[in-house]
Scaffold this motif. Structure first.
Motif, PDB file in Angstrom:
ATOM      1  N   CYS A  61      -1.277  -2.315   3.772  1.00 25.99           N
ATOM      2  CA  CYS A  61       0.049  -2.306   3.154  1.00 25.99           C
ATOM      3  C   CYS A  61       1.020  -3.285   3.810  1.00 25.99           C
ATOM      4  O   CYS A  61       2.107  -3.520   3.274  1.00 25.99           O
ATOM      5  CB  CYS A  61       0.636  -0.896   3.176  1.00 25.99           C
ATOM      6  N   ASP A 100       0.384   8.178  -1.548  1.00 27.94           N
ATOM      7  CA  ASP A 100       1.374   7.319  -0.894  1.00 27.94           C
ATOM      8  C   ASP A 100       0.721   6.077  -0.308  1.00 27.94           C
ATOM      9  O   ASP A 100       1.279   4.979  -0.387  1.00 27.94           O
ATOM     10  CB  ASP A 100       2.109   8.094   0.198  1.00 27.94           C
ATOM     11  N   ASP A 101      -0.468   6.231   0.277  1.00 24.79           N
ATOM     12  CA  ASP A 101      -1.191   5.071   0.805  1.00 24.79           C
ATOM     13  C   ASP A 101      -1.497   4.075  -0.317  1.00 24.79           C
ATOM     14  O   ASP A 101      -1.287   2.867  -0.172  1.00 24.79           O
ATOM     15  CB  ASP A 101      -2.505   5.509   1.454  1.00 24.79           C
ATOM     16  N   ARG A 104       1.739   2.262  -1.435  1.00 25.68           N
ATOM     17  CA  ARG A 104       2.212   1.231  -0.509  1.00 25.68           C
ATOM     18  C   ARG A 104       1.315   0.001  -0.553  1.00 25.68           C
ATOM     19  O   ARG A 104       1.793  -1.138  -0.480  1.00 25.68           O
ATOM     20  CB  ARG A 104       2.284   1.792   0.911  1.00 25.68           C
ATOM     21  N   SER A 145       6.661   2.464  -6.623  1.00 24.54           N
ATOM     22  CA  SER A 145       6.567   1.543  -5.486  1.00 24.54           C
ATOM     23  C   SER A 145       6.454   0.072  -5.882  1.00 24.54           C
ATOM     24  O   SER A 145       6.879  -0.799  -5.122  1.00 24.54           O
ATOM     25  CB  SER A 145       5.354   1.922  -4.616  1.00 24.54           C
TER      26      SER A 145
END
Length: 238
Positions: A61, A100-101, A104, A145
């Motif tokens: 990320c 979330d990983d 990102r 994101s």
């Protein structure tokens, strides 16, 4: 991690030779190959001028820094990578990667002018509504994101169908994908959002799914260049 470096080189050459007989197919659809990181630059070189895109199986990320062992999305873009696969079920299961990983990493791919290809899908076989609810959280995290104008590819891969003898039932896939496409976070985007189906995908499947999906995301059924080429033909002419 199925192919050696030599097998990857031979595979790409065979795919090139098959496509060279019908170059017009690549005017109608996008075709991509996603090798391991070690051979990625050689595949980029092999595919140069063919119109076939090269992707990576993962990326970090952050673009640079003290992250020993990770792969920089900035470097991937620099060497000609065009697509980054993220959030695959194996990454989630084996390495504990979260929504979330994946989000990102998708943002990192987009800011480096690559297309994030984010794998989504429910863990257990069941009702369409349950599948959509599980996928919704995955999709919303990514869309929150990435820039609104960035292209995003979502690969719907029911986890229970990966590696199975047969893909998920066509009716199930169509219903789930249509409802994912109708999510507010997808509908309100300015950028292109494409949805693919993966999970034991291969020749003969796209005709059953073409009312809902934009393409297919093949795994082991693409290991045979002739089967990969046959699928490309089916998608291009559907």
């Amino acid at each position: 991690m199925y192919f050696s470096a030599a097998r990857t080189r031979d595979y790409v050459q065979q795919v090139k030779e098959l496509l060279s007989a019908t170059p017009h197919l690549l005017d109608q659809i996008d075709v991509f190959i996603i090798p391991d990181h070690i051979v990625l630059t050689s595949v980029v070189a092999q595919l140069q001028g063919t119109g076939v895109l090269t992707g990576a199986q993962d990326a970090f990320c952050e673009d640079a820094g003290a992250f020993t062992g990770e792969v920089s999305p900035a470097v991937l873009a620099e060497v000609g990578c065009r697509i980054v696969e993220l959030g695959h079920a194996e990454r989630r299961r084996l390495f504990g990667e979260t929504d979330d990983d994946a989000a990102r990493k998708a943002a990192a791919a987009a800011r480096n002018a690559m297309v994030p290809l984010v794998c989504i899908g429910e863990r257990t076989q069941g009702q369409v509504s349950v599948a959509v609810d599980e996928c919704r959280a995955q999709v919303e995290s990514v869309m929150a994101s990435v820039p609104d104008g960035a292209e995003v590819i979502l690969a719907y891969e029911p986890v229970w169908a990966i590696g199975a003898a047969q893909p998920a039932a066509a009716e199930h896939v169509v219903n789930v994908v249509q409802r994912i496409r109708a999510l507010d976070c997808v509908q309100r985007r300015k950028g292109v959002t494409r949805l693919l189906y993966g999970g034991s995908a291969g020749p003969g499947l796209f005709e059953k799914l073409k009312t809902a999906v934009d393409g297919l995301f093949l795994g082991r059924f693409a290991h045979d260049p002739s089967q990969f080429y046959k699928t490309i033909q089916e998608v291009a002419t559907a």
